[in-house]
Write a protein that holds these residues in place. Structure first.
Motif, mmCIF file in Angstrom:
data_model
loop_
_atom_site.group_PDB
_atom_site.id
_atom_site.type_symbol
_atom_site.label_atom_id
_atom_site.label_comp_id
_atom_site.label_asym_id
_atom_site.label_seq_id
_atom_site.Cartn_x
_atom_site.Cartn_y
_atom_site.Cartn_z
ATOM 1 N N CYS A 78 -47.613 -61.282 -67.794
ATOM 2 C CA CYS A 78 -46.402 -61.844 -67.179
ATOM 3 C C CYS A 78 -46.016 -63.192 -67.781
ATOM 4 N N GLN A 79 -46.952 -63.876 -68.437
ATOM 5 C CA GLN A 79 -46.656 -65.181 -69.035
ATOM 6 C C GLN A 79 -45.868 -65.043 -70.342
ATOM 7 N N ARG A 80 -45.978 -63.899 -71.004
ATOM 8 C CA ARG A 80 -45.249 -63.647 -72.249
ATOM 9 C C ARG A 80 -43.879 -63.050 -71.958
ATOM 10 N N GLU A 81 -42.961 -63.211 -72.886
ATOM 11 C CA GLU A 81 -41.641 -62.590 -72.787
ATOM 12 C C GLU A 81 -41.790 -61.071 -72.909
ATOM 13 N N PRO A 82 -40.869 -60.319 -72.304
ATOM 14 C CA PRO A 82 -40.903 -58.867 -72.474
ATOM 15 C C PRO A 82 -40.789 -58.493 -73.949
ATOM 16 N N ALA A 83 -41.501 -57.456 -74.349
ATOM 17 C CA ALA A 83 -41.510 -56.971 -75.729
ATOM 18 C C ALA A 83 -41.972 -55.520 -75.698
ATOM 19 N N PRO A 84 -41.825 -54.796 -76.806
ATOM 20 C CA PRO A 84 -42.275 -53.403 -76.817
ATOM 21 C C PRO A 84 -43.742 -53.225 -76.400
ATOM 22 N N ASP A 85 -44.587 -54.206 -76.720
ATOM 23 C CA ASP A 85 -45.991 -54.109 -76.322
ATOM 24 C C ASP A 85 -46.265 -54.839 -74.996
ATOM 25 N N ASN A 86 -45.195 -55.373 -74.385
ATOM 26 C CA ASN A 86 -45.329 -56.113 -73.125
ATOM 27 C C ASN A 86 -44.116 -55.842 -72.228
ATOM 28 N N PRO A 87 -43.874 -54.563 -71.895
ATOM 29 C CA PRO A 87 -42.687 -54.235 -71.092
ATOM 30 C C PRO A 87 -42.782 -54.771 -69.666
ATOM 31 N N ARG A 88 -41.612 -54.938 -69.054
ATOM 32 C CA ARG A 88 -41.542 -55.271 -67.629
ATOM 33 C C ARG A 88 -41.168 -53.987 -66.900
ATOM 34 N N VAL A 89 -42.021 -53.596 -65.978
ATOM 35 C CA VAL A 89 -41.804 -52.403 -65.158
ATOM 36 C C VAL A 89 -41.573 -52.895 -63.734
ATOM 37 N N SER A 90 -40.486 -52.452 -63.118
ATOM 38 C CA SER A 90 -40.177 -52.896 -61.758
ATOM 39 C C SER A 90 -39.944 -51.699 -60.840
ATOM 40 N N TRP A 91 -40.392 -51.854 -59.611
ATOM 41 C CA TRP A 91 -40.074 -50.929 -58.520
ATOM 42 C C TRP A 91 -39.499 -51.790 -57.415
ATOM 43 N N ASN A 92 -38.233 -51.556 -57.098
ATOM 44 C CA ASN A 92 -37.552 -52.337 -56.073
ATOM 45 C C ASN A 92 -36.872 -51.410 -55.086
ATOM 46 N N VAL A 93 -36.717 -51.903 -53.855
ATOM 47 C CA VAL A 93 -36.014 -51.143 -52.829
ATOM 48 C C VAL A 93 -34.541 -51.525 -52.901
ATOM 49 N N ILE A 94 -33.707 -50.528 -53.220
ATOM 50 C CA ILE A 94 -32.258 -50.737 -53.289
ATOM 51 C C ILE A 94 -31.593 -49.622 -52.482
ATOM 52 N N ASP A 95 -30.824 -50.002 -51.487
ATOM 53 C CA ASP A 95 -30.148 -49.042 -50.611
ATOM 54 C C ASP A 95 -31.110 -47.995 -50.044
ATOM 55 N N GLY A 96 -32.293 -48.445 -49.651
ATOM 56 C CA GLY A 96 -33.269 -47.559 -49.009
ATOM 57 C C GLY A 96 -34.028 -46.644 -49.942
ATOM 58 N N ALA A 97 -33.903 -46.851 -51.257
ATOM 59 C CA ALA A 97 -34.617 -46.011 -52.227
ATOM 60 C C ALA A 97 -35.429 -46.895 -53.172
ATOM 61 N N ILE A 98 -36.475 -46.329 -53.733
ATOM 62 C CA ILE A 98 -37.254 -47.028 -54.751
ATOM 63 C C ILE A 98 -36.587 -46.775 -56.101
ATOM 64 N N ILE A 99 -36.165 -47.853 -56.745
ATOM 65 C CA ILE A 99 -35.567 -47.766 -58.079
ATOM 66 C C ILE A 99 -36.587 -48.330 -59.064
ATOM 67 N N HIS A 100 -36.898 -47.538 -60.084
ATOM 68 C CA HIS A 100 -37.868 -47.892 -61.120
ATOM 69 C C HIS A 100 -37.099 -48.240 -62.381
ATOM 70 N N THR A 101 -37.345 -49.427 -62.939
ATOM 71 C CA THR A 101 -36.690 -49.834 -64.174
ATOM 72 C C THR A 101 -37.739 -50.326 -65.171
ATOM 73 N N VAL A 102 -37.392 -50.214 -66.457
ATOM 74 C CA VAL A 102 -38.248 -50.706 -67.530
ATOM 75 C C VAL A 102 -37.365 -51.445 -68.526
ATOM 76 N N THR A 103 -37.815 -52.631 -68.941
ATOM 77 C CA THR A 103 -37.125 -53.369 -69.998
ATOM 78 C C THR A 103 -38.155 -53.833 -71.023
ATOM 79 N N PHE A 104 -37.749 -53.784 -72.289
ATOM 80 C CA PHE A 104 -38.617 -54.239 -73.373
ATOM 81 C C PHE A 104 -38.164 -55.586 -73.937
ATOM 82 N N ASP A 105 -36.937 -56.025 -73.545
ATOM 83 C CA ASP A 105 -36.426 -57.285 -74.069
ATOM 84 C C ASP A 105 -35.965 -58.258 -72.972
ATOM 85 N N GLY A 106 -36.037 -57.837 -71.717
ATOM 86 C CA GLY A 106 -35.629 -58.700 -70.612
ATOM 87 C C GLY A 106 -34.140 -58.679 -70.331
#
Length: 186
Positions: A78-106
């Motif tokens: 988490c201390q490094r910027e997002p990158a292909p070898d350090n993706p950010r994976v998120s699970w958030n509650v939006i409108d009563g559903a779990i939304i899963h997102t992935v970013t490689f560059d932020g």
């Protein structure tokens, strides 16, 4: 007059006590001591057992993800910027559903899925189905260990296995181990 000597044992999964998970199996065992008067066990006992189990059951993906502690953002570092070898994976509650997102560059979301079902398999394992636009679904099993998560298995609705035994099959590399970067309070 003989005292009635019987007990009812409700077991969810392989251990006790623990709340039943959605679609969990349970066993009701009625123990009747030999020599005591016959017991008339009404259907209400079975209904009560079912109700007890379902009252503690996960009612959907949001509750399962909250119980398992997955809500928020995860990354190998988490201390490094997002990158292909350090993706950010998120699970958030939006409108009563779990939304899963992935970013490689932020900045750009590489993947956006909606979790359609989730089941806590054990204290440290959760399995869920994520659906992408166009109907492609991915069934993923994660393990949490020491506050970190790792993909154990991931299989697409097309039958292709992406991860098995915590190994990415395309590369032969172990799946990433992610730490919890930030929890989203909702």
């Amino acid at each position: 007059m003989h005292p009635r000597q019987a007990s009812v044992l409700l077991t969810c999964g392989n251990e006790m006590p623990r709340p039943c998970a959605q679609n969990d199996w349970f066993r009701v065992q009625i123990v009747h001591k030999q020599g005591s008067p016959p017991l008339v066990i009404p259907a209400a006992v079975a209904v009560l057992a079912l109700w007890t189990c379902s009252a503690f059951a996960e009612t959907g993906p949001v509750e399962a993800f909250r119980t398992f502690g997955l809500i928020g953002t995860w990354s190998p570092d988490c201390q490094r910027e997002p990158a292909p070898d350090n993706p950010r994976v998120s699970w958030n509650v939006i409108d009563g559903a779990i939304i899963h997102t992935v970013t490689f560059d932020g900045r750009t979301l590489a993947l956006v899925d909606t979790v359609s079902s989730a089941e806590i398999m054990d204290n440290d394992i959760i399995r869920f189905t994520a659906v992408r636009a166009g109907g492609f679904a991915l069934i993923t099993t994660l393990r949490i260990m020491n506050g970190r998560i790792r993909t154990i298995r991931s299989k697409g609705s097309d039958g292709r296995v992406y991860y098995d035994h915590a190994v990415e099959l395309a590369t032969g590399k172990p799946s990433l181990i992610d730490e919890h970067c930030a929890a989203v309070i909702s």
